[in-house]
Design a protein around this motif. Structure first.
Motif, mmCIF file in Angstrom:
data_model
loop_
_atom_site.group_PDB
_atom_site.id
_atom_site.type_symbol
_atom_site.label_atom_id
_atom_site.label_comp_id
_atom_site.label_asym_id
_atom_site.label_seq_id
_atom_site.Cartn_x
_atom_site.Cartn_y
_atom_site.Cartn_z
ATOM 1 N N ARG A 176 54.741 37.180 20.078
ATOM 2 C CA ARG A 176 54.725 35.753 20.397
ATOM 3 C C ARG A 176 53.282 35.284 20.584
ATOM 4 N N LEU A 177 52.976 34.101 20.118
ATOM 5 C CA LEU A 177 51.620 33.583 20.257
ATOM 6 C C LEU A 177 51.268 33.320 21.707
ATOM 7 N N PHE A 178 52.197 32.704 22.425
ATOM 8 C CA PHE A 178 51.976 32.519 23.850
ATOM 9 C C PHE A 178 53.307 32.373 24.569
ATOM 10 N N VAL A 179 53.281 32.645 25.860
ATOM 11 C CA VAL A 179 54.472 32.596 26.705
ATOM 12 C C VAL A 179 54.156 31.714 27.909
ATOM 13 N N ALA A 180 55.077 30.829 28.256
ATOM 14 C CA ALA A 180 54.908 29.943 29.404
ATOM 15 C C ALA A 180 56.067 30.152 30.369
ATOM 16 N N GLU A 181 55.744 30.438 31.627
ATOM 17 C CA GLU A 181 56.781 30.625 32.648
ATOM 18 C C GLU A 181 56.202 30.341 34.038
ATOM 19 N N GLU A 182 56.782 29.359 34.697
ATOM 20 C CA GLU A 182 56.449 29.046 36.086
ATOM 21 C C GLU A 182 54.947 28.899 36.320
ATOM 22 N N ARG A 183 54.324 28.017 35.560
ATOM 23 C CA ARG A 183 52.890 27.720 35.694
ATOM 24 C C ARG A 183 51.988 28.888 35.309
ATOM 25 N N LEU A 184 52.546 29.847 34.601
ATOM 26 C CA LEU A 184 51.776 30.982 34.089
ATOM 27 C C LEU A 184 51.853 30.974 32.565
ATOM 28 N N TYR A 185 50.710 30.951 31.932
ATOM 29 C CA TYR A 185 50.632 30.880 30.482
ATOM 30 C C TYR A 185 49.808 32.071 29.993
ATOM 31 N N SER A 186 50.343 32.805 29.047
ATOM 32 C CA SER A 186 49.610 33.950 28.489
ATOM 33 C C SER A 186 49.652 33.855 26.972
ATOM 34 N N SER A 187 48.557 34.226 26.322
ATOM 35 C CA SER A 187 48.493 34.118 24.873
ATOM 36 C C SER A 187 47.996 35.418 24.257
ATOM 37 N N ALA A 188 48.231 35.534 22.951
ATOM 38 C CA ALA A 188 47.987 36.798 22.252
ATOM 39 C C ALA A 188 46.518 37.094 22.041
ATOM 40 N N GLY A 189 45.695 36.066 21.968
ATOM 41 C CA GLY A 189 44.273 36.340 21.825
ATOM 42 C C GLY A 189 43.598 35.558 20.726
ATOM 43 N N VAL A 190 42.292 35.406 20.870
ATOM 44 C CA VAL A 190 41.412 34.766 19.905
ATOM 45 C C VAL A 190 41.943 33.361 19.578
ATOM 46 N N THR A 191 42.370 33.100 18.333
ATOM 47 C CA THR A 191 42.750 31.737 17.968
ATOM 48 C C THR A 191 44.006 31.251 18.675
ATOM 49 N N SER A 192 44.857 32.139 19.172
ATOM 50 C CA SER A 192 46.045 31.685 19.901
ATOM 51 C C SER A 192 45.655 31.016 21.209
ATOM 52 N N GLY A 193 44.440 31.281 21.698
ATOM 53 C CA GLY A 193 43.954 30.562 22.862
ATOM 54 C C GLY A 193 43.791 29.081 22.560
ATOM 55 N N ILE A 194 43.419 28.756 21.331
ATOM 56 C CA ILE A 194 43.318 27.366 20.902
ATOM 57 C C ILE A 194 44.704 26.742 20.835
ATOM 58 N N ASP A 195 45.685 27.492 20.306
ATOM 59 C CA ASP A 195 47.065 27.007 20.270
ATOM 60 C C ASP A 195 47.569 26.714 21.684
ATOM 61 N N LEU A 196 47.270 27.617 22.608
ATOM 62 C CA LEU A 196 47.692 27.427 23.990
ATOM 63 C C LEU A 196 47.006 26.203 24.605
ATOM 64 N N ALA A 197 45.728 26.022 24.328
ATOM 65 C CA ALA A 197 45.006 24.864 24.855
ATOM 66 C C ALA A 197 45.620 23.564 24.342
ATOM 67 N N LEU A 198 45.989 23.518 23.071
ATOM 68 C CA LEU A 198 46.633 22.328 22.512
ATOM 69 C C LEU A 198 48.005 22.105 23.135
ATOM 70 N N TYR A 199 48.708 23.185 23.416
ATOM 71 C CA TYR A 199 50.020 23.092 24.066
ATOM 72 C C TYR A 199 49.871 22.491 25.468
#
Length: 316
Positions: A149-172
């Motif tokens: 998974r590119l990123f996971v969101a649960e209870e105000r905790l967000y984790s991402s797979a790395g590198v460019t997925s951090g950009i995806d998470l930031a846009l989310y």
């Protein structure tokens, strides 16, 4: 927005998301950016050798539900060093306190190891870079690791797979805080015309099945991807790589563990999902995927219905 700068930080993990929020600020979003050290050091050397300086100490911040903390990945040699965790225990206690106070905590790549060390991920789910799944499971068995998974969101905790997925998470995050139009505008501003979602896999099919050294099969895969919008014939692919159709079929399956037909189908499915998510019409998407009709596209989507994002399922 606080961006944590640990020693040996991976540059794109921190610079990518930070630039997204910088652009949003230029669009007059109410955002303040802070770059924060995890110790008393105001100068940090990144994994690539670039230094960060004039950083703010973490303990000067007390956060609330309106704040976000981004924790980037670092070199794995530090992740596996117990002395590193002991030396930075005050930081891990601080980040737990901020989460307890309502702050949102985001990790990128191996940054998930860092927030896991604070205890806030216990009994929750997360993801990290695919390369370190085994190490994470061994170190934190009490945390549910969500793979592919590119990123996971649960209870105000967000984790991402790395590198460019951090950009995806930031846009989310930008979309959840400031709306879809803002996220779309910023994606366009930074020339990201397709924004990947939480349901997207870490490795797309365009990267999968390429972990081999046979140049002929790589050439065949390149040809298939380049001509995905046409009705590909096996004979055309074989001719391009100077092989007989029979030999190409046998070698492709032996090398990639998937048939040419199944590979092409997965490529078309991946492209269709992306194009539909961007709001394109079904007929246009079918044409761009080399399919003969909208019905053929719908049949392909129905075949993989269980893995489709909700917005795509609604089109069936």
């Amino acid at each position: 927005m606080l961006f944590i700068i640990p020693p040996k930080v991976h540059l794109l993990d921190i610079i990518g998301p930070a630039h997204i929020f910088y652009e949003a600020k230029e669009y007059e979003a109410d955002i303040q950016l802070h770059f924060v050290t995890i110790s008393n050091d105001i100068e940090i050397n990144s994994s690539a050798g670039l230094h960060f300086t004039k950083l703010e100490p973490f303990h000067t911040f007390q956060l609330s539900e309106n704040d976000f903390v981004f924790v980037p990945g670092i070199e794995f040699s530090l992740i596996s060093d117990n002395q590193f965790y002991l030396a930075n225990k005050p930081f891990f206690e601080w980040i737990k306190n901020q989460y307890d106070n309502g702050a949102n905590i985001c990790s990128i790549c191996t940054g998930t190891f860092l927030i896991a060390s604070s205890g806030i991920l216990n009994e929750k789910s997360c993801t990290t870079h695919w390369k370190y799944f085994s190490e994470f499971n061994e170190k934190y068995p009490e945390i549910e690791l969500v793979k592919n998974r590119l990123f996971v969101a649960e209870e105000r905790l967000y984790s991402s797979a790395g590198v460019t997925s951090g950009i995806d998470l930031a846009l989310y995050v930008l979309e959840t805080e400031f709306g879809s139009k803002m996220a779309a505008d910023i994606a366009k501003e930074v020339v990201i015309y397709f924004r990947r979602s939480e349901s997207d896999p870490q490795l797309s099919v365009f990267l999968q099945y390429r972990n081999h050294l046979d140049t002929r099969i790589h050439d065949a895969q390149d040809y298939i991807i380049k001509h995905i919008d046409s009705s590909l014939a096996l004979e055309d692919i074989a001719e391009n790589v100077h092989m007989s159709p029979r030999n190409l079929t046998r070698l492709f399956k032996k090398t990639t563990s998937i048939t040419i037909g199944a590979y092409l189908e997965k490529l078309r499915l991946d492209r269709a999902i992306h194009l539909l998510a961007e709001g394109n019409k079904v007929s246009y998407v079918a044409n761009q995927c080399g399919l003969k009709s909208s019905n053929q596209l719908r049949n392909l989507l129905k075949k993989y219905g269980e893995i489709l994002p909700a917005q795509i399922k609604s089109l069936l």
